[in-house]
Structures are given as C-alpha cells and as structure tokens.
Design an enzyme around this catalytic site. Structure first.
Site, PDB file in Angstrom:
ATOM      1  N   GLU A   1       0.825  -1.225   0.000  1.00 27.27           N
ATOM      2  CA  GLU A   1       0.000   0.000   0.000  1.00 27.27           C
ATOM      3  C   GLU A   1       0.852   1.266   0.000  1.00 27.27           C
ATOM      4  O   GLU A   1       0.653   2.163   0.833  1.00 27.27           O
ATOM      5  CB  GLU A   1      -0.969   0.000   1.192  1.00 27.27           C
TER       6      GLU A   1
ATOM      7  N   GLU B   1      -5.273  -8.174  -0.783  1.00 31.16           N
ATOM      8  CA  GLU B   1      -6.012  -7.935   0.475  1.00 31.16           C
ATOM      9  C   GLU B   1      -7.441  -7.638   0.073  1.00 31.16           C
ATOM     10  O   GLU B   1      -7.684  -6.696  -0.706  1.00 31.16           O
ATOM     11  CB  GLU B   1      -5.453  -6.741   1.258  1.00 31.16           C
TER      12      GLU B   1
HETATM   13  O1  AHR Z   1      -5.329  -5.960   6.682  1.00 30.21           O
HETATM   14  C1  AHR Z   1      -5.260  -4.862   7.542  1.00 30.21           C
HETATM   15  C2  AHR Z   1      -4.487  -3.693   6.952  1.00 30.21           C
HETATM   16  O2  AHR Z   1      -5.225  -3.171   5.882  1.00 30.21           O
HETATM   17  C3  AHR Z   1      -3.155  -4.014   6.332  1.00 30.21           C
HETATM   18  O3  AHR Z   1      -2.114  -3.987   7.242  1.00 30.21           O
HETATM   19  C4  AHR Z   1      -2.975  -2.925   5.335  1.00 30.21           C
HETATM   20  O4  AHR Z   1      -2.214  -3.318   4.221  1.00 30.21           O
HETATM   21  C5  AHR Z   1      -4.390  -2.529   4.966  1.00 30.21           C
HETATM   22  O5  AHR Z   1      -4.574  -1.155   5.062  1.00 30.21           O
END
Ligand code: AHR
Length: 518
Positions: free
Chosen positions: A201, A320
């Site tokens: 990210e 994610e």
């Molecule tokens: O999954 C939780 C968080 O969400 C992770 O650490 C991050 O990559 C995202 O913002």
C-alpha cells in the site's frame, strides 16, 4: 435490524416446508435463467485465488496461528486447532508479514535463536514486536499447511539490499554469507520462496515510507532488479492501488508504477475492503460490482502498459480483500484490534467477491483474504478454543470445489436498483468446470424472497446426483460465536437428468451445486 422478522419466518419455511412454499414467494414472476456452455471458457482458475494473509497485527500471529505455551499448541508454539481449520481452507498462497507491518519490518530481526531476537517498537499498529515468529517459523507453517509462501518486502523504511538479501537467504544455493547464516540457523536447503511483494500500500499516506507514484516506481524498480538478478524464477507483485477516496487518482497511480515496473513486475496488487456503514443491506450486497469494475479498469491499465512488452504477462493480485468496517479507526491500536465479528450478510458479500474472482479468472490470478485468524478473519480464537466465523463457509466451499476452468454464464435475473451501481441482479453467479464436473455458485441477494432459477446446460446434459450445500442462517445479521453456530453450510442432494434443472434459492443465501455433465 431491518426486516429481520420477515426474514426469519421465510427461512424457517425453507427448512420445514421446502420447495412449494418457496415458489409462492415468486408467484406471478417467471423464473430466472442461467445458461451454461462448457466451451465458453473465461480462463483457468488459479488455486492462488484462495490465498490468505497473516500479518503481525493484533492476535493474528501471537494468539492466532502461534501461541507459545498454550495447551492448544504443539511443542514449537503452533496452534493445532487453527492449523487444522486452516487446512480445510485449501489455502493456495499465504502472504506475510504484512500489511502495514511490513513497511518497517527488518527481516534479520526475526532469525537466529528465538530468545536472542530483539523486541522492536511496532509503529503501524502500536505494539511491541517480539520477533519470536520470523522467516523460519513462517516457512515451517506454510510447509505444515501445504501452501506456497508469499513475502511482502519492506520498501517503506527498508533498503534495496535488505530485500535482495532476503531472497538470497531464502532461495540461493550458492555458498555466501547469507546462505551460511541460513544454514547456521538450521536450514540447509533453500526454501524457494517464489512470490515477493514490492512493498505494501505505498499509495497510502498511512504507510510508513509512503511515496509518490514516481518515487515508489523508481525505488521499487531498483529492488526488483536486484531481487530478480538473485533469483530469476521469482514472481514480483507491484504495490498497486489501495486508496480510492474522493479525488484520489488510483488509476493514475497504477499507470505510473507500471511504467517503471512493467519489465520486472508479474502481478499488480490491488486492495479492497467494504462495509455496511449505512446499514443498507442491498446496497452492501452490491459491493462486488465495485470489485468487478476495478478489476476491469486495472485490466485495461495493465493492457496499456504491457502493449510495449511482447511476450511478458502481468496479472492482478487482489492480495487484500474482505469486509472490514466495524473494528477500525484511530482507536484500533494495540494487541486486541481489528477483531471484526461477521454475520450472514458479510458471508454473502464474501461469496459474491469470490464469484467476481472466478468470473475474471483470465486476469485475476491471486487473491488473499485479509486475514487468516482473529484480525478481520474467518477464524476466531481464545486461549480456550476457537470458532468459525460466517465468512469461513463460503471461502472453504469455493476453495475446496471451484477449480478447473471458469465458465462465462448467461444470467437473466430479477433486479434491484442500487444507488451506486444502477441495476443489480438478485442472482449472482460463477461456474467452474473440471473434467466433466460442474460447480455452480449462486448467491440470492434477495432478503425475503426465494428465487426459482431454470438452469440450462446448452452443450451437455446433467447426469446423476446434484450435491447442494447452502450457507444461510436465521437472518442477515446472524453471527457465530464460541459454541454458537447460527450460520453454516447445510448439505442436501437432488438428482438431475437432461438439459434443464430447476432450483429454488432461499432468501439471503449462498448455494453451491455440484453435478456431472455428460
Ligand atoms: O489488513 C489490515 C491492513 O489493511 C493491512 O495492514 C494494510 O495493508 C491494509 O490497510
């Protein structure tokens, strides 16, 4: 809780009275239709679509997969109950160590004798990281699970050299200082870690070491070169967009970073979390449309970038994704955080996201639910035991059954109007075809009505038993808890012969059908 009484009543009719009563819910309307043609192949379904994610965050590692000294753990500290339930998720790829955590993770802190590893301040989530669980412990876990590891490197506060040396430590067979260190720490043979993330990210201002797209592109390119020159077989995942707020040019981020990384990157990572903040069930259930749209847009960006790279391929990694909106915000710091409890409507959204991955199987080749246990997760533990959250069931059913080729379906469904997406089908589907076996995944988004669907096999015939498994519960807000399983998968069977099969799908349900086609 909107319409919960009506919903509860309809569900018990489903169980007690079966098909005739369900049909009444649709009186006057013609059945929905699904047409299947096994020659209309979208692409191969990659087992890595059923990936998962373990971050040093809250109780995901400590108290989740790893709890030293617990009566539920083995001698090395791995929780046996969590391992067993994880195996049933058929995890195709396990991402680690973050997430935001990875942007200040120095991997050498997590090797060597456990008692001598340095505890460090952990700034992403506001704890102290003990480093007792590191590279060796994680790779042992992936071996026990029978899954592929995926490491996310630190391109926040980390260096090119550290990223390169991690690849060397894990994958090299040469005699070097790094491989001697690995051997000294008990591992003779290289592990061969194939999947490596170029940061996490990096488009988010919340990220340690956040950069502009240009700065990230340039920095990640140098890391990518060193990593691939260390092991040319590895696959690199580029940190694509995760920040979609108003005024954010997420498409521009992806375009720019791919200009730098199109020679070395193999996947573009995208992240998406959704929630039902307005308590609007149907609007929430339409969330997978956002994922469909972003997948298609990112596919276009990839095509544009790769048009100058003949012979190279790049895919999408939704590395994610999940429902996450309750347990978040500035208050969420420390050890017991992001402990989202899931209900039935969340499980239905998860099923529609999985449908979206399968329907885009030609370009989406990796997807990692975030995360595996306790932290926005399908499993939830205490020192005494664990339970399976509602979202566990669709994930497990897809991962165990939807494999082979993804098929493009014709779907004619009643619709509703969503504020964000216009017309949305009540019936959301995907299909997997493998050696004569068809798996059809059907979500009925309707909160109160069963929907009858005429399913037609166009180029083949249904043959023999249909095994059916339905995820449902007493109402859309029903949750599971320790010792309480309100939402689960209930199996039943039917038989089918010929080209047509008529099925009724209960309100607020996800149903998987498995049948042979001849
Ligand atoms: O999954 C939780 C968080 O969400 C992770 O650490 C991050 O990559 C995202 O913002």
């Amino acid at each position: 809780m909107k319409n919960s009484n009506l919903s509860r009543r309809t569900f018990s009719k489903t169980l007690l009275a079966g098909a005739p009563l369900l049909a009444q819910a649709q009186q006057g309307s013609k059945p929905a239709r699904i047409k299947i043609d096994t020659e209309r192949v979208v692409g191969d379904i990659d087992p890595k679509l059923y990936g998962n994610f373990v971050e040093h965050l809250g109780r995901c590692v400590e108290g989740g997969i790893f709890e030293e000294g617990s009566k539920l753990s083995d001698a090395e500290g791995y929780r046996k109950d969590v391992l067993k339930a994880s195996k049933d998720l058929n995890i195709g790829l396990l991402r680690w160590p973050g997430g935001n955590f990875s942007s200040n993770y120095h991997w050498k802190d997590g090797i060597g004798p456990r008692d001598q590893r340095p505890p460090r301040l952990e700034m992403a989530w506001g704890t102290v990281e003990s480093n007792r669980f590191g590279t060796h412990e994680f790779l042992k876990y992936t071996e026990m699970l029978g899954t592929e590891p995926y490491f996310c490197t630190n391109l926040g506060t980390g260096t090119w050299e550290a990223a390169q040396q991690w690849v060397e430590y894990c994958n090299s067979s040469e005699d070097t200082a790094m491989t001697r260190l690995r051997k000294q720490n008990g591992r003779q043979q290289p592990w061969k870690v194939n999947y490596w993330g170029l940061g996490n990210e990096m488009d988010g201002p919340w990220q340690m070491g956040h950069r502009s797209a240009e700065d990230y592109g340039k920095f990640a390119l140098e890391a990518a070169k060193l990593m691939k020159w260390t092991d040319p077989n590895i696959k690199l995942i580029v940190a694509g967009s995760s920040n979609y707020g108003p005024g954010i040019d997420w498409i521009g981020w992806n375009k720019t970073v791919l200009e730098y990384l199109k020679h070395h990157g193999d996947y573009l990572a995208l992240h998406m979390y959704v929630g039902n903040r307005e308590n609007n069930y149907l609007e929430f259930l339409a969330s997978s449309r956002d994922m469909d749209e972003k997948t298609k847009t990112a596919e276009g960006v990839i095509r544009g970038a790769m048009s100058t790279e003949p012979g190279r391929k790049m895919y999408i990694a939704w590395d994610e994704w999940n429902v996450w909106y309750r347990a978040r915000g500035d208050k969420e710091r420390g050890r017991k955080i992001l402990e989202e409890r899931y209900n039935l409507e969340d499980a239905l959204v998860v099923a529609t996201f999985l449908n979206s991955f399968i329907n885009n199987a030609h370009i989406v080749k990796i997807a990692n639910m975030a995360q595996l246990v306790n932290v926005i997760a399908p499993m939830f533990t205490s020192p005494e035991g664990m339970f399976l959250q509602t979202i566990y069931y669709p994930l497990m059913m897809f991962a165990q059954n939807s494999k082979g080729k993804s098929l493009e379906l014709f779907v004619d469904s009643p619709k509703y109007t969503s504020k964000r997406f216009g017309d949305v089908n009540y019936i959301d589907t995907s299909a997997a075809y493998d050696n004569g076996n068809l798996v059809l995944n059907v979500v009925n988004r309707h909160e109160t009505q069963a929907i009858t669907v005429e399913i037609e096999a166009q180029d083949k015939q249904f043959s023999g038993p249909v095994s059916i498994s339905e995820v449902n519960g007493p109402d859309i807000k029903a949750e599971n808890d320790f010792g309480v399983t309100k939402v689960k998968a209930t199996p039943r069977t039917a038989t089918a012969q010929g080209h047509k099969l008529t099925m009724q799908f209960a309100p607020h349900s996800y149903t998987m059908l498995k049948v042979k086609l001849v």
